[in-house]
Design a protein around this motif. Structure first.
Motif: not given
Length: 105
Positions: A68, A23, A63, A96, A25
């Motif tokens: 992430e 992913p 997203k 998150s 980030r």
């Protein structure tokens, strides 16, 4: 450096792309990048900040592509960090974690 988990009461639909293995980030600085004062008179009232332009929808699109998302605030005091966290949740910013500076740093 400290970190708060961004917890929501409702589940969020996730449309994860092929990025699950590796992913992307992305750390986004909150004040002045995605949140800002309504007017210059509220510059030091972080609790009253609002989303800047189309930031919420742009981050939602990242997203949905599998990115992430985490955030970084310049705030150090617990009350101010919690205010930024609440703004992120209230305005439906996807992500998150919220990282913050420790007192004295």
């Amino acid at each position: 450096m400290g970190c708060l988990e961004l917890i929501r009461n409702e589940p969020i639909e996730e449309d994860i792309a092929d990025n699950e293995i590796n992913p992307v980030r992305l750390m986004i600085f909150t004040e002045g990048t995605i949140l800002g004062p309504k007017s210059i008179l509220q510059h030091f009232n972080h609790a009253a900040y609002v989303p800047i332009n189309n930031a919420v929808n742009l981050i939602k699109s990242w997203k949905q592509q599998g990115t992430e998302i985490v955030y970084l605030t310049s705030r150090k005091k617990e009350k101010q960090v919690c205010e930024i966290k609440e703004l992120l949740l209230k305005n439906d910013f996807q992500g998150s974690m919220l990282f913050y500076r420790s007192e004295g740093l």
